[in-house]
Design a protein around this motif. Structure first.
Motif, mmCIF file in Angstrom:
data_model
loop_
_atom_site.group_PDB
_atom_site.id
_atom_site.type_symbol
_atom_site.label_atom_id
_atom_site.label_comp_id
_atom_site.label_asym_id
_atom_site.label_seq_id
_atom_site.Cartn_x
_atom_site.Cartn_y
_atom_site.Cartn_z
ATOM 1 N N ASP A 101 0.834 -1.206 0.000
ATOM 2 C CA ASP A 101 0.000 0.000 0.000
ATOM 3 C C ASP A 101 0.866 1.252 0.000
ATOM 4 O OD1 ASP A 101 -2.319 -1.460 -0.043
ATOM 5 O OD2 ASP A 101 -2.684 -1.321 2.118
ATOM 6 N N ALA A 104 2.072 1.700 -3.486
ATOM 7 C CA ALA A 104 0.992 2.152 -4.367
ATOM 8 C C ALA A 104 0.750 3.649 -4.206
ATOM 9 C CB ALA A 104 -0.283 1.364 -4.070
ATOM 10 N N ARG A 105 0.831 4.162 -2.980
ATOM 11 C CA ARG A 105 0.645 5.602 -2.768
ATOM 12 C C ARG A 105 1.736 6.405 -3.469
ATOM 13 N NH1 ARG A 105 -0.047 7.688 3.018
ATOM 14 N NH2 ARG A 105 -0.720 9.516 1.827
ATOM 15 N N LEU A 107 3.554 5.410 -6.065
ATOM 16 C CA LEU A 107 3.365 5.273 -7.509
ATOM 17 C C LEU A 107 2.225 6.170 -8.004
ATOM 18 C CD1 LEU A 107 3.785 1.410 -7.881
ATOM 19 C CD2 LEU A 107 5.291 3.157 -8.879
ATOM 20 N N GLU A 108 1.185 6.280 -7.221
ATOM 21 C CA GLU A 108 0.068 7.146 -7.599
ATOM 22 C C GLU A 108 0.544 8.589 -7.774
ATOM 23 O OE1 GLU A 108 -4.511 8.092 -6.173
ATOM 24 O OE2 GLU A 108 -3.056 7.268 -4.751
ATOM 25 N N GLU A 111 2.493 8.800 -11.061
ATOM 26 C CA GLU A 111 1.565 8.780 -12.193
ATOM 27 C C GLU A 111 0.894 10.141 -12.371
ATOM 28 O OE1 GLU A 111 -0.932 5.596 -10.922
ATOM 29 O OE2 GLU A 111 0.778 4.207 -10.887
ATOM 30 N N ALA A 139 2.847 -3.598 -5.334
ATOM 31 C CA ALA A 139 2.296 -2.261 -5.576
ATOM 32 C C ALA A 139 2.128 -2.003 -7.070
ATOM 33 C CB ALA A 139 3.209 -1.207 -4.956
ATOM 34 N N LEU A 140 3.080 -2.426 -7.859
ATOM 35 C CA LEU A 140 3.007 -2.230 -9.311
ATOM 36 C C LEU A 140 1.823 -2.993 -9.896
ATOM 37 C CD1 LEU A 140 6.822 -2.429 -9.931
ATOM 38 C CD2 LEU A 140 5.391 -0.492 -10.615
ATOM 39 N N THR A 142 -0.890 -3.758 -8.260
ATOM 40 C CA THR A 142 -2.082 -3.054 -7.772
ATOM 41 C C THR A 142 -2.401 -1.844 -8.633
ATOM 42 O OG1 THR A 142 -1.722 -3.758 -5.490
ATOM 43 C CG2 THR A 142 -3.053 -1.770 -5.818
ATOM 44 N N ARG A 143 -1.344 -1.138 -9.081
ATOM 45 C CA ARG A 143 -1.531 0.081 -9.873
ATOM 46 C C ARG A 143 -1.711 -0.200 -11.365
ATOM 47 N NH1 ARG A 143 -3.735 3.901 -7.719
ATOM 48 N NH2 ARG A 143 -3.010 5.175 -9.470
ATOM 49 N N TYR A 145 0.300 -1.942 -13.614
ATOM 50 C CA TYR A 145 1.444 -2.027 -14.525
ATOM 51 C C TYR A 145 1.444 -3.397 -15.191
ATOM 52 C CZ TYR A 145 3.227 2.333 -12.640
ATOM 53 O OH TYR A 145 3.359 3.647 -12.287
ATOM 54 N N ARG A 316 3.259 1.024 -17.681
ATOM 55 C CA ARG A 316 1.831 1.268 -17.863
ATOM 56 C C ARG A 316 1.664 2.555 -18.643
ATOM 57 N NH1 ARG A 316 -1.939 3.305 -13.119
ATOM 58 N NH2 ARG A 316 -2.996 4.070 -14.978
#
Length: 320
Positions: A101, A104-105, A107-108, A111, A139-140, A142-143, A145, A316
């Motif tokens: 998580d 993911a935050r 990476l967000e 992005e 995380a990748l 989840t997002r 990729y 992605r």
């Protein structure tokens, strides 16, 4: 530093990254990540410093730290671009206490920054991680990729068992002779290398020169040109990216022009730079190679290189 983000009460906010204040913190996270995922240190402080001050990067705008529940940073990310590489890269560093998580935050955020830089249409964002970085890989996924493109990290010991470079008629390898060779080096790089690696493309000289001169560990004195009958057909970009962590020379890029292959020139060039690095006191040499590049891998293995681990390039599409 740990105030909750809007809409996510109790979750620490991402903190703008200040290279003057946070380089040591990011380096610590990278070292801890390396030890956990690779079993050894690879990332140097000089590498982190260079990446956070690279041309075109404004760390306060393009980079973030994520503090954990106790306020101690657990991860960082920054959005970067490099000459000869299409799109952008999210350089993600997660310490061993970070979760998927957390990744993911971060990476967000990358992005979102990538999306803000798009003039229109879409762009590609990539993230390069080792097989041992479990939280980052989760995380990748989840997002969103896509299927990763694999690379081998390979290494060889530089000792007195090194074979001598072969004698190829008309061929010589030499160090760069000052700035007059930079344009030749760049042109051969585009011919020999750009089409060989996924996501690579030709680039302009001025853009490349700015990137090359600021690339962490770069040393023009260690770079080489391969010539046949006076014409440059190959190049090697050897850096000190891993000198402080592994005592190793790092092969940033190496290649021979397609029309000059299958003549023993690749062996000549590689062995020449291996001997040159050993003469400088390097005890090993390291590189990263596309697993689809079977001829290169066969050459490396024939000369004693071994696969250490796998890295994957996750990608992605980002739409404005």
């Amino acid at each position: 530093m740990t105030a909750p983000a809007p809409g996510d009460r109790g979750a620490p906010v991402l903190v703008p990254l200040d290279p003057d204040a946070h380089t040591e913190t990011v380096w610590r996270l990278a070292r801890e990540r390396d030890l956990a995922a690779l079993g050894r240190e690879e990332t140097t402080r000089a590498w982190i410093t260079g990446r956070l001050t690279a041309p075109g990067l404004d760390a306060r705008r393009d980079a973030r730290l994520l503090p954990g529940a106790d306020g101690r940073p657990v991860g960082a990310v920054w959005l970067s671009s490099a000459s000869g590489i299409a799109g952008w890269t999210a350089e993600l560093v997660l310490g061993p206490d970070a979760t998927a998580d957390d990744g993911a935050r971060l990476l967000e955020f990358a992005e979102r920054r990538c999306r803000e830089q798009l003039a229109g249409g879409e762009g590609e964002l990539s993230c390069f991680v080792s097989e041992g970085e479990k939280a980052a890989r989760a995380a990748l996924h989840t997002r969103g990729y896509g299927s990763p493109h694999p690379y081998h990290r390979m290494a060889v010991t530089l000792d007195d068992t090194l074979p001598q470079p072969p004698d190829v008629p008309g061929a010589v390898v030499r160090h760069l002779d000052g700035e007059r060779d930079f344009r030749t080096f760049h042109a051969v790089k585009n011919t020999a290398y750009a089409a060989e690696e996924a996501g690579k493309s030709e680039d302009g000289f001025d853009t490349w020169l700015e990137w090359w001169r600021t690339d962490p560990g770069v040393d023009p004195a260690q770079c080489a040109l391969l010539e046949v009958d006076g014409t440059a057909v190959g190049f090697a970009n050897i850096t000190d990216r891993m000198l402080d962590s592994r005592g190793a020379a790092y092969v940033r890029q190496i290649g021979v022009a397609p029309h000059a292959r299958r003549r023993g020139l690749g062996s000549l060039l590689l062995l020449w730079v291996m001997h040159a690095s050993r003469s400088r006191g390097r005890t090993a040499m390291v590189l990263t190679v596309d697993t689809a590049n079977a001829p290169a891998i066969a050459l490396y293995q024939r000369l004693g290189w071994r696969v250490e681990t796998r890295f994957d390039d996750f990608r992605r599409t980002v739409t404005r």
